[in-house]
Motif scaffolding. Sequence first.
Motif, mmCIF file in Angstrom:
data_model
loop_
_atom_site.group_PDB
_atom_site.id
_atom_site.type_symbol
_atom_site.label_atom_id
_atom_site.label_comp_id
_atom_site.label_asym_id
_atom_site.label_seq_id
_atom_site.Cartn_x
_atom_site.Cartn_y
_atom_site.Cartn_z
ATOM 1 N N ALA A 24 -37.283 -22.002 80.195
ATOM 2 C CA ALA A 24 -36.955 -20.814 80.392
ATOM 3 C C ALA A 24 -35.414 -21.135 80.947
ATOM 4 O O ALA A 24 -34.990 -22.002 81.544
ATOM 5 N N SER A 25 -34.623 -20.253 80.373
ATOM 6 C CA SER A 25 -32.534 -19.593 81.190
ATOM 7 C C SER A 25 -31.901 -18.582 80.915
ATOM 8 O O SER A 25 -32.729 -17.437 80.073
ATOM 9 N N GLY A 26 -31.507 -18.800 81.746
ATOM 10 C CA GLY A 26 -30.458 -17.252 82.097
ATOM 11 C C GLY A 26 -30.872 -16.639 83.166
ATOM 12 O O GLY A 26 -30.475 -15.740 83.753
ATOM 13 N N ARG A 27 -31.782 -16.125 83.394
ATOM 14 C CA ARG A 27 -32.173 -15.519 85.279
ATOM 15 C C ARG A 27 -33.654 -16.703 85.477
ATOM 16 O O ARG A 27 -34.474 -17.345 85.306
ATOM 17 N N ALA A 28 -32.861 -16.182 86.911
ATOM 18 C CA ALA A 28 -34.885 -16.386 87.769
ATOM 19 C C ALA A 28 -35.901 -16.466 87.069
ATOM 20 O O ALA A 28 -35.935 -14.974 86.912
ATOM 21 N N PHE A 29 -36.477 -17.075 86.909
ATOM 22 C CA PHE A 29 -38.650 -16.706 86.694
ATOM 23 C C PHE A 29 -39.186 -16.534 87.775
ATOM 24 O O PHE A 29 -40.941 -16.368 87.554
ATOM 25 N N SER A 30 -39.036 -16.104 88.873
ATOM 26 C CA SER A 30 -40.501 -16.770 90.409
ATOM 27 C C SER A 30 -40.973 -15.644 90.569
ATOM 28 O O SER A 30 -41.973 -15.331 90.756
ATOM 29 N N SER A 31 -40.229 -14.494 89.516
ATOM 30 C CA SER A 31 -41.363 -13.251 89.795
ATOM 31 C C SER A 31 -41.942 -13.128 88.044
ATOM 32 O O SER A 31 -42.570 -12.046 88.155
ATOM 33 N N TYR A 32 -41.920 -13.488 87.443
ATOM 34 C CA TYR A 32 -42.410 -13.143 85.787
ATOM 35 C C TYR A 32 -43.597 -13.644 85.729
ATOM 36 O O TYR A 32 -44.119 -14.571 85.784
ATOM 37 N N THR A 33 -44.364 -13.169 84.484
ATOM 38 C CA THR A 33 -45.629 -13.221 83.973
ATOM 39 C C THR A 33 -45.606 -13.736 82.242
ATOM 40 O O THR A 33 -43.518 -13.824 81.758
ATOM 41 N N VAL A 34 -45.744 -15.451 82.358
ATOM 42 C CA VAL A 34 -45.035 -16.001 81.277
ATOM 43 C C VAL A 34 -46.722 -15.677 81.028
ATOM 44 O O VAL A 34 -47.999 -16.949 81.338
ATOM 45 N N GLY A 35 -46.363 -15.915 79.289
ATOM 46 C CA GLY A 35 -47.566 -15.664 78.018
ATOM 47 C C GLY A 35 -47.883 -16.785 77.542
ATOM 48 O O GLY A 35 -46.284 -17.265 76.568
ATOM 49 N N TRP A 36 -48.916 -17.565 76.681
ATOM 50 C CA TRP A 36 -49.103 -17.986 75.212
ATOM 51 C C TRP A 36 -49.602 -17.990 74.509
ATOM 52 O O TRP A 36 -50.907 -17.325 74.864
ATOM 53 N N PHE A 37 -48.764 -17.339 73.494
ATOM 54 C CA PHE A 37 -49.853 -16.616 72.193
ATOM 55 C C PHE A 37 -50.156 -18.157 70.670
ATOM 56 O O PHE A 37 -48.964 -18.841 70.773
ATOM 57 N N ARG A 38 -50.945 -17.338 70.406
ATOM 58 C CA ARG A 38 -50.765 -18.469 68.922
ATOM 59 C C ARG A 38 -51.104 -17.516 68.018
ATOM 60 O O ARG A 38 -51.509 -16.423 67.603
#
Length: 126
Positions: A24-38
Motif C-alpha cells: 500500500a502507498s499513498g497514505r498511512a494505513f494504521s487504521s484501515y481494514t484490508v481484505g483479500w478477495f478472489r
Amino acid sequence: QVQLVESGGGLVQAGGSLRLSCAASGRAFSSYTVGWFRHAPGKERELVAASRWSGDNTYAADSVRGRFNISRDNAKNTVYLQMNSLKPEDTAVYYCAARGTLDYYDYGRMEKYDYWGQGTQVTVSS
C-alpha cells in the motif's frame, strides 16, 4: 491517492504454498481494514480473509480457515496472505482491497471498500 499492488501469484501444485503481498502507498494505513478477495471463473467474487491493519478482528472464510493466514508488516506498509495446502478450487484471481473504517460484519461487502489492487492470478494444478 491510494495505490494497492498485489504480487506473489503463480502456478503451484496441489498441496503447495504461496504468499501473496499487497503493498500500500499513498497514505498511512494504521487504521484501515484490508481484505483479500478472489474471483474464480464462473463464480462470484468472494472474501477470503480480512483484518484491520492493526491485526485484530481477523476473518477467514470457512473454505480457507486453517490453511490461509492474513498478516501484515507495518514497516513495509504491506499485508500478506499466506496460503498453504492449496487446492485446485483455490484457483482464482486474488485481489486486495482497503477501507479506512469497516465493521467486522461488513468485511464481505465489496461495495464498502474504497481501494482495490489490480489482482494476481493463482493457479493450483491437481
